[in-house]
Motif scaffolding. Structure first.
Motif, PDB file in Angstrom:
ATOM      1  N   ALA A  98      27.311 -24.391  50.375  1.00 21.18           N
ATOM      2  CA  ALA A  98      26.429 -23.328  49.878  1.00 21.18           C
ATOM      3  C   ALA A  98      25.730 -23.750  48.586  1.00 21.18           C
ATOM      4  CB  ALA A  98      27.233 -22.047  49.661  1.00 21.18           C
ATOM      5  N   LYS A  99      26.445 -24.469  47.711  1.00 23.51           N
ATOM      6  CA  LYS A  99      25.831 -24.938  46.457  1.00 23.51           C
ATOM      7  C   LYS A  99      24.671 -25.903  46.745  1.00 23.51           C
ATOM      8  CE  LYS A  99      29.683 -24.379  43.205  1.00 23.51           C
ATOM      9  NZ  LYS A  99      30.750 -25.064  42.447  1.00 23.51           N
ATOM     10  N   THR A 100      24.838 -26.745  47.755  1.00 22.13           N
ATOM     11  CA  THR A 100      23.762 -27.671  48.143  1.00 22.13           C
ATOM     12  C   THR A 100      22.548 -26.891  48.626  1.00 22.13           C
ATOM     13  OG1 THR A 100      25.400 -29.338  48.771  1.00 22.13           O
ATOM     14  CG2 THR A 100      23.173 -29.629  49.639  1.00 22.13           C
ATOM     15  N   GLU A 101      22.803 -25.819  49.387  1.00 21.94           N
ATOM     16  CA  GLU A 101      21.696 -24.974  49.871  1.00 21.94           C
ATOM     17  C   GLU A 101      20.976 -24.283  48.723  1.00 21.94           C
ATOM     18  OE1 GLU A 101      19.069 -22.620  52.244  1.00 21.94           O
ATOM     19  OE2 GLU A 101      20.038 -24.561  52.515  1.00 21.94           O
ATOM     20  N   VAL A 102      21.733 -23.796  47.749  1.00 23.01           N
ATOM     21  CA  VAL A 102      21.124 -23.136  46.581  1.00 23.01           C
ATOM     22  C   VAL A 102      20.204 -24.118  45.850  1.00 23.01           C
ATOM     23  CG1 VAL A 102      21.591 -22.103  44.315  1.00 23.01           C
ATOM     24  CG2 VAL A 102      22.982 -21.450  46.284  1.00 23.01           C
ATOM     25  N   ASP A 103      20.652 -25.367  45.723  1.00 25.32           N
ATOM     26  CA  ASP A 103      19.876 -26.393  44.999  1.00 25.32           C
ATOM     27  C   ASP A 103      18.667 -26.898  45.779  1.00 25.32           C
ATOM     28  OD1 ASP A 103      21.659 -26.237  42.914  1.00 25.32           O
ATOM     29  OD2 ASP A 103      22.833 -27.981  43.533  1.00 25.32           O
ATOM     30  N   LYS A 104      18.807 -27.043  47.106  1.00 24.61           N
ATOM     31  CA  LYS A 104      17.779 -27.757  47.877  1.00 24.61           C
ATOM     32  C   LYS A 104      17.097 -26.947  48.968  1.00 24.61           C
ATOM     33  CE  LYS A 104      20.164 -32.186  47.191  1.00 24.61           C
ATOM     34  NZ  LYS A 104      20.841 -33.310  47.850  1.00 24.61           N
ATOM     35  N   GLY A 105      17.612 -25.742  49.256  1.00 25.18           N
ATOM     36  CA  GLY A 105      17.030 -24.931  50.322  1.00 25.18           C
ATOM     37  C   GLY A 105      15.691 -24.322  49.932  1.00 25.18           C
ATOM     38  N   LYS A 106      14.903 -23.946  50.949  1.00 24.04           N
ATOM     39  CA  LYS A 106      13.578 -23.352  50.730  1.00 24.04           C
ATOM     40  C   LYS A 106      13.536 -21.896  51.169  1.00 24.04           C
ATOM     41  CE  LYS A 106       8.733 -23.936  52.149  1.00 24.04           C
ATOM     42  NZ  LYS A 106       7.804 -24.728  52.988  1.00 24.04           N
ATOM     43  N   ALA A 114      19.711 -16.931  49.429  1.00 19.81           N
ATOM     44  CA  ALA A 114      20.412 -15.721  48.972  1.00 19.81           C
ATOM     45  C   ALA A 114      21.806 -15.638  49.585  1.00 19.81           C
ATOM     46  CB  ALA A 114      19.596 -14.477  49.320  1.00 19.81           C
ATOM     47  N   MET A 115      21.919 -15.970  50.887  1.00 19.03           N
ATOM     48  CA  MET A 115      23.239 -15.977  51.524  1.00 19.03           C
ATOM     49  C   MET A 115      24.133 -17.028  50.873  1.00 19.03           C
ATOM     50  SD  MET A 115      24.570 -16.898  55.397  1.00 19.03           S
ATOM     51  CE  MET A 115      23.947 -15.480  56.287  1.00 19.03           C
ATOM     52  N   ALA A 116      23.566 -18.197  50.596  1.00 22.73           N
ATOM     53  CA  ALA A 116      24.338 -19.276  49.977  1.00 22.73           C
ATOM     54  C   ALA A 116      24.885 -18.838  48.611  1.00 22.73           C
ATOM     55  CB  ALA A 116      23.472 -20.527  49.837  1.00 22.73           C
ATOM     56  N   LYS A 117      24.059 -18.171  47.831  1.00 26.98           N
ATOM     57  CA  LYS A 117      24.509 -17.670  46.517  1.00 26.98           C
ATOM     58  C   LYS A 117      25.651 -16.674  46.684  1.00 26.98           C
ATOM     59  CE  LYS A 117      20.182 -18.320  43.958  1.00 26.98           C
ATOM     60  NZ  LYS A 117      19.002 -17.657  43.365  1.00 26.98           N
ATOM     61  N   SER A 118      25.534 -15.807  47.695  1.00 32.90           N
ATOM     62  CA  SER A 118      26.572 -14.818  47.962  1.00 32.90           C
ATOM     63  C   SER A 118      27.887 -15.491  48.368  1.00 32.90           C
ATOM     64  CB  SER A 118      26.089 -13.875  49.076  1.00 32.90           C
ATOM     65  OG  SER A 118      27.120 -13.022  49.481  1.00 32.90           O
ATOM     66  N   ILE A 119      27.775 -16.552  49.187  1.00 31.94           N
ATOM     67  CA  ILE A 119      28.966 -17.297  49.617  1.00 31.94           C
ATOM     68  C   ILE A 119      29.646 -17.953  48.419  1.00 31.94           C
ATOM     69  CG2 ILE A 119      29.715 -19.367  50.896  1.00 31.94           C
ATOM     70  CD1 ILE A 119      27.632 -18.549  53.078  1.00 31.94           C
ATOM     71  N   VAL A 120      28.858 -18.583  47.543  1.00 32.79           N
ATOM     72  CA  VAL A 120      29.423 -19.224  46.342  1.00 32.79           C
ATOM     73  C   VAL A 120      30.198 -18.189  45.525  1.00 32.79           C
ATOM     74  CG1 VAL A 120      28.891 -20.353  44.147  1.00 32.79           C
ATOM     75  CG2 VAL A 120      27.688 -21.069  46.225  1.00 32.79           C
ATOM     76  N   SER A 121      29.584 -17.034  45.324  1.00 34.07           N
ATOM     77  CA  SER A 121      30.196 -15.992  44.498  1.00 34.07           C
ATOM     78  C   SER A 121      31.459 -15.414  45.146  1.00 34.07           C
ATOM     79  CB  SER A 121      29.163 -14.879  44.261  1.00 34.07           C
ATOM     80  OG  SER A 121      29.760 -13.777  43.634  1.00 34.07           O
ATOM     81  N   SER A 122      31.340 -14.947  46.393  1.00 35.84           N
ATOM     82  CA  SER A 122      32.462 -14.250  47.034  1.00 35.84           C
ATOM     83  C   SER A 122      33.614 -15.196  47.361  1.00 35.84           C
ATOM     84  CB  SER A 122      31.995 -13.532  48.302  1.00 35.84           C
ATOM     85  OG  SER A 122      31.554 -14.456  49.274  1.00 35.84           O
ATOM     86  N   GLN A 123      33.297 -16.398  47.840  1.00 29.43           N
ATOM     87  CA  GLN A 123      34.385 -17.295  48.253  1.00 29.43           C
ATOM     88  C   GLN A 123      35.052 -17.989  47.073  1.00 29.43           C
ATOM     89  OE1 GLN A 123      33.994 -19.546  51.840  1.00 29.43           O
ATOM     90  NE2 GLN A 123      32.667 -18.055  52.820  1.00 29.43           N
ATOM     91  N   THR A 124      34.319 -18.189  45.971  1.00 26.38           N
ATOM     92  CA  THR A 124      34.961 -18.715  44.755  1.00 26.38           C
ATOM     93  C   THR A 124      35.992 -17.698  44.256  1.00 26.38           C
ATOM     94  OG1 THR A 124      32.986 -19.979  44.146  1.00 26.38           O
ATOM     95  CG2 THR A 124      34.551 -19.508  42.382  1.00 26.38           C
ATOM     96  N   GLU A 125      35.609 -16.434  44.303  1.00 24.46           N
ATOM     97  CA  GLU A 125      36.519 -15.348  43.900  1.00 24.46           C
ATOM     98  C   GLU A 125      37.728 -15.298  44.834  1.00 24.46           C
ATOM     99  OE1 GLU A 125      36.139 -10.532  43.766  1.00 24.46           O
ATOM    100  OE2 GLU A 125      34.431 -11.643  42.970  1.00 24.46           O
ATOM    101  N   GLN A 126      37.482 -15.467  46.141  1.00 21.41           N
ATOM    102  CA  GLN A 126      38.579 -15.415  47.110  1.00 21.41           C
ATOM    103  C   GLN A 126      39.515 -16.615  46.980  1.00 21.41           C
ATOM    104  OE1 GLN A 126      36.752 -14.849  50.975  1.00 21.41           O
ATOM    105  NE2 GLN A 126      36.601 -12.639  50.714  1.00 21.41           N
ATOM    106  N   ILE A 127      38.992 -17.769  46.576  1.00 21.65           N
ATOM    107  CA  ILE A 127      39.857 -18.951  46.380  1.00 21.65           C
ATOM    108  C   ILE A 127      40.933 -18.632  45.334  1.00 21.65           C
ATOM    109  CG2 ILE A 127      39.932 -21.301  45.404  1.00 21.65           C
ATOM    110  CD1 ILE A 127      37.159 -21.743  46.830  1.00 21.65           C
ATOM    111  N   THR A 128      40.524 -17.988  44.241  1.00 28.76           N
ATOM    112  CA  THR A 128      41.481 -17.578  43.198  1.00 28.76           C
ATOM    113  C   THR A 128      42.499 -16.607  43.773  1.00 28.76           C
ATOM    114  OG1 THR A 128      39.756 -17.829  41.526  1.00 28.76           O
ATOM    115  CG2 THR A 128      41.681 -16.540  40.894  1.00 28.76           C
ATOM    116  N   GLN A 129      42.009 -15.658  44.569  1.00 27.91           N
ATOM    117  CA  GLN A 129      42.874 -14.663  45.208  1.00 27.91           C
ATOM    118  C   GLN A 129      43.870 -15.343  46.163  1.00 27.91           C
ATOM    119  OE1 GLN A 129      40.470 -11.670  47.129  1.00 27.91           O
ATOM    120  NE2 GLN A 129      42.196 -10.345  47.615  1.00 27.91           N
TER     121      GLN A 129
END
Length: 198
Positions: free
Chosen positions: A161-169, A175-190
């Protein structure tokens, strides 16, 4: 009734004003039509990175849902906190699977590529033996195994997802990639907190 030149001038002026107003309305309407068609083309605008993101994230999400289904099939013997998280992951990723599929169809791209065909070599994907291990595990062992595997799985998804945020058009894909980075980073901690408490 006799019409004075002034009255006639006012009537003409009023008619002209009304005509210009109507013309302005019709122009703005056609402008909004153009806007909607340009937003449609903007939704279709994409690059190779967007295609790769969708083709790789699709089987990644499908596997996460499959893992969650395996865990939930174990029944009441699984820690309720873990089953709640599995349900949450399914609820978040199932609609995204539909979105990813829809984008690829809209872009005229296949759902599978050489990238998605690589299976477990893709970042964070479980191997067949990993999946069999989860499927065969007891309810108690499955909870721990699921958490360990999902940490690895989420880390892979976050990297993609981070690669998509950096290089996607495509704006929706980014927007989905940003959401994945945010939600799944939080879930990794959980996930890691749950592992520590088991």
């Amino acid at each position: 009734m006799h019409t004075t030149p002034t009255t006639r001038t006012l009537a003409i002026a009023a008619a002209l004003t009304l005509g210009l107003t109507l013309a302005g309305c019709s122009t703005s309407n056609s402008g909004s039509d153009a806007g909607s068609s340009s937003s449609t083309s903007a939704a279709l605008a994409h690059n190779d990175q967007d295609v790769m993101f969708a083709q790789m994230m699709l089987p990644h999400h499908q596997q996460a849902v499959e893992m969650s289904d395996m865990l939930l099939a174990k029944g009441s013997g699984v820690d309720t906190g873990v089953t709640d998280l599995a349900k949450q992951i399914k609820a978040e990723q199932s609609p995204e699977i539909k979105q990813l599929t829809g984008w690829l169809e809209g872009w005229g791209e296949p759902a599978e590529s050489e990238h998605s065909g690589m299976g477990h070599s893709m970042s964070g994907m479980m191997s067949d033996s990993d999946m069999n291990g989860l499927d065969q595990a007891s309810a108690k062992d499955a909870a721990k195994l699921y958490l360990e595997q999902m940490v690895q799985h989420h880390k892979g998804a976050v990297d993609m997802a981070k690669t998509e945020v950096d290089k996607g058009k495509n704006t929706k894909a980014v927007a989905m990639a940003k959401s994945i980075v945010s939600s799944q980073t939080e879930q990794i901690t959980q996930l890691q907190d749950m592992l520590a408490s088991l």
